[in-house]
Design a protein around this motif. Sequence first.
Motif: not given
Length: 354
Positions: A257-259, A287-296, A301-306
Amino acid sequence: MSVGFDHETLGQRIVFKSGSAADNLAAEVGRLRASRVMVIAAEFESETAKKVSTGFDVALHYSDVSPHVPIAKAKAARAIASEYDIDLLVCIGGGSTTGLAKAIAMTTGLPIVAVPTTYSGSEGTNVWGLTANSRKLTGVDNRVLPVTVIYDAELTLSLPVELSVASGLNALAHCVDSMWAPRADPINQAFASEGIRALASGLQAVVSDPAGIDGRERALYGAYLSAVAFASAGSGMHHKICHVLGGAYGMPHAQTHATVLPHVLAFNAQHAPEAEIRIAAAFGADSAVEGLDRLCSALGAPNALKEYGFDEAAIPEAARLILPAIPESNPHVVTIDDLERLLRAVWSGRPVEG
């Protein structure tokens, strides 16, 4: 502009106080007049479960818990609940533990008291999930909604920071999906907005002070709001993707979910301007994308399912499995090419694309 919607609020008792789980649980067992209690907790949380359940007689401690609730384990748990003549289920743990209790309640009608130790939010919904033949099946049934949820932030202190972040972003995904899921309305959007705000501030506090209670309380509060919003709004694009990845490929629930979340948000946000404004405001960002990116970024936060074993070669199949499940209400039309491109970014950890 006229407003019109139908909204159903689920009935549930919430008891929220840090350091009081044992007392509050004993009081609930007494209030419900239960005499044959089955306490469900994964093996690694068995000591916590025993401490929390010292104030009443336990007929059975049960620990055969697995992610995504395999149907065979659900059937085994139902059989033993019947064998022991159980009259109340107490689940102490995260989403997998709550999920097993729901699987039992779905066929037996037994009441559930949930004591969460993560931010999964499953305790606040009437949604069940089972895995059979490498496919995750989900549905809605009011029998699986816990009658009481007992929140105690002290029980999350043993959750490592990395897992706290993933679990909290799972809850935040409930909020984001609730902005445009099939039954989204102004009430669950309000819950979701406050949930985003609470989770964002709470998770940053958990990262900066893992032993602090304040941040964990805020995160638990936000997780509950996320669950209430999700239960009302239903599953959107994000959850449909994650259900396939979890059921078909055994991917870890919270980390998946986080990724996935930043990519789905980037895909949908520009096509849902009112929701985008709400999400951005909750983050305190332009912006929403900027806000989440800044938080992650702040949370690591995890960002790669590999990194969690997802095979790049499975992407075309996964996209084909996901596409029929995407709700028609999604703000932006989704194609097989969109899904393959999104999944490749999720697999590799590439930056999000609009």
